[in-house]
Design a protein around this motif. Sequence first.
Motif, mmCIF file in Angstrom:
data_model
loop_
_atom_site.group_PDB
_atom_site.id
_atom_site.type_symbol
_atom_site.label_atom_id
_atom_site.label_comp_id
_atom_site.label_asym_id
_atom_site.label_seq_id
_atom_site.Cartn_x
_atom_site.Cartn_y
_atom_site.Cartn_z
ATOM 1 N N PRO A 1 32.418 -2.024 -21.942
ATOM 2 C CA PRO A 1 31.416 -1.563 -22.910
ATOM 3 C C PRO A 1 30.235 -2.531 -22.976
ATOM 4 O O PRO A 1 30.410 -3.748 -23.015
ATOM 5 C CB PRO A 1 32.188 -1.529 -24.228
ATOM 6 N N PHE A 2 29.044 -1.953 -22.984
ATOM 7 C CA PHE A 2 27.825 -2.745 -23.087
ATOM 8 C C PHE A 2 27.206 -2.637 -24.466
ATOM 9 O O PHE A 2 26.819 -3.619 -25.071
ATOM 10 C CB PHE A 2 26.826 -2.302 -22.016
ATOM 11 N N LEU A 3 27.090 -1.398 -24.970
ATOM 12 C CA LEU A 3 26.601 -1.231 -26.336
ATOM 13 C C LEU A 3 27.026 0.133 -26.867
ATOM 14 O O LEU A 3 27.299 1.063 -26.120
ATOM 15 C CB LEU A 3 25.075 -1.397 -26.418
ATOM 16 N N THR A 4 27.101 0.200 -28.194
ATOM 17 C CA THR A 4 27.415 1.449 -28.885
ATOM 18 C C THR A 4 26.126 2.017 -29.467
ATOM 19 O O THR A 4 25.353 1.286 -30.097
ATOM 20 C CB THR A 4 28.435 1.205 -30.010
ATOM 21 N N LEU A 5 25.918 3.325 -29.259
ATOM 22 C CA LEU A 5 24.703 3.972 -29.731
ATOM 23 C C LEU A 5 24.887 4.490 -31.154
ATOM 24 O O LEU A 5 26.000 4.481 -31.699
ATOM 25 C CB LEU A 5 24.330 5.110 -28.784
ATOM 26 N N GLU A 6 23.810 4.949 -31.736
ATOM 27 C CA GLU A 6 23.843 5.371 -33.137
ATOM 28 C C GLU A 6 24.775 6.549 -33.367
ATOM 29 O O GLU A 6 25.279 6.739 -34.474
ATOM 30 C CB GLU A 6 22.429 5.699 -33.608
ATOM 31 N N ASP A 7 24.987 7.387 -32.331
ATOM 32 C CA ASP A 7 25.895 8.524 -32.487
ATOM 33 C C ASP A 7 27.330 8.158 -32.120
ATOM 34 O O ASP A 7 28.177 9.031 -31.964
ATOM 35 C CB ASP A 7 25.413 9.712 -31.652
ATOM 36 N N ASP A 8 27.586 6.847 -31.960
ATOM 37 C CA ASP A 8 28.898 6.293 -31.620
ATOM 38 C C ASP A 8 29.308 6.525 -30.170
ATOM 39 O O ASP A 8 30.435 6.195 -29.787
ATOM 40 C CB ASP A 8 30.000 6.818 -32.561
ATOM 41 N N SER A 9 28.427 7.107 -29.359
ATOM 42 C CA SER A 9 28.699 7.116 -27.923
ATOM 43 C C SER A 9 28.493 5.698 -27.395
ATOM 44 O O SER A 9 27.835 4.862 -28.016
ATOM 45 C CB SER A 9 27.798 8.113 -27.202
ATOM 46 N N VAL A 10 29.092 5.424 -26.242
ATOM 47 C CA VAL A 10 29.135 4.060 -25.716
ATOM 48 C C VAL A 10 28.552 4.008 -24.309
ATOM 49 O O VAL A 10 28.891 4.842 -23.463
ATOM 50 C CB VAL A 10 30.593 3.529 -25.691
ATOM 51 N N ILE A 11 27.682 3.048 -24.074
ATOM 52 C CA ILE A 11 27.211 2.761 -22.715
ATOM 53 C C ILE A 11 28.129 1.705 -22.124
ATOM 54 O O ILE A 11 28.360 0.651 -22.726
ATOM 55 C CB ILE A 11 25.752 2.271 -22.713
ATOM 56 N N ARG A 12 28.655 1.999 -20.951
ATOM 57 C CA ARG A 12 29.553 1.086 -20.250
ATOM 58 C C ARG A 12 28.940 0.742 -18.895
ATOM 59 O O ARG A 12 28.192 1.550 -18.323
ATOM 60 C CB ARG A 12 30.935 1.721 -20.065
ATOM 61 N N VAL A 13 29.245 -0.426 -18.375
ATOM 62 C CA VAL A 13 28.665 -0.870 -17.112
ATOM 63 C C VAL A 13 29.739 -1.443 -16.208
ATOM 64 O O VAL A 13 30.782 -1.919 -16.661
ATOM 65 C CB VAL A 13 27.560 -1.931 -17.341
ATOM 66 N N TRP A 14 29.462 -1.374 -14.920
ATOM 67 C CA TRP A 14 30.381 -1.939 -13.915
ATOM 68 C C TRP A 14 29.586 -2.237 -12.659
ATOM 69 O O TRP A 14 28.729 -1.445 -12.261
ATOM 70 C CB TRP A 14 31.514 -0.969 -13.586
#
Length: 311
Positions: free
Chosen positions: A235-248
């Motif tokens: 996980p990189f960051l959580t957005l305002e709608d609680d969806s999550v940006i993940r990176v690899w």
Amino acid sequence: MSPDYLLFAQHGWADNNQHMVALAQQLATDATRIIAPSLNYAMTWLRMAPLVEEVEQIATKAVETYPDAPLRIVGHSMGGLIWLEVLTRHPDWWPKVEFLVLVASPVGGADLGRIIDPLQVGVGIAADLGQDRRAMASAIAERVNTLVIAGNLDGGSDGTITLESAKVPHAQFVDMEGLSHATMRDHPWVIETIRQFWQGKSFSEPLTQHPVIEQLRAIPGMTDAHLRDLPQSEPFLTLEDDSVIRVWRHPLGIDHVFVTTSSGACLYAGYVGWLHRTELWHTLTHLKETVAHPQTSDGQEIDAPCGLDGS
């Protein structure tokens, strides 16, 4: 006598019209006019523009011959892309189109095409297959009843194109688990799904545009990715709608980005190569500064995972 409708069925790359004719015959009535051009096999390996022009000429003649007949369009793979180009040239036809069905079409750009032609310098058909046509497809689907059918052979692709590359905003979407790219040309499941769609069955809510996903897709070099690498991401960051940006980051230095729901369902998967790593991380940094959820559930800010800071 005017047909009940004109049924355009278009094959794709490295193929002829045999399977699409079989599909069309299963869908047509006795009063249907089937138009399923067989394009020059060798030309399907070169560039798409001449193929678009050929289909456009054939379609124009048919529309002029039967001006009162509605249109139904089914395109497999590159055949769907060809029809997106044709319809973009003819918005006056849109009111005539009752249904548009894209079967295994890499609307967002085929990753194989981008691998062969990463700089988009025009390496044969690869440059055309790697192009992102999602904007034109979205504009059409907003006005034309559109169904996207995608195969799911391995949890993220049909063995040729990714599920992600087939998705179109404003269109309904059907994920056919176990079907390969080539099998979908005239598979009974595909035929029955199209038939039910024409009869008014709804298979999903129209896909919506997620503003953050659209920003990620707009990054130069962004290519729709396979879902198999999602479990390795962090996980990189959580957005305002609680969806999550993940990176690899792949061992070869290919940066991947995923957007998931709070429950872990994948909304988007993409990657960029070395040339566009800076643009990706500039966008991620901007998102973290502007649209990130202020805190995670435990009250701690989300930091970039170690080693994934874009350097």
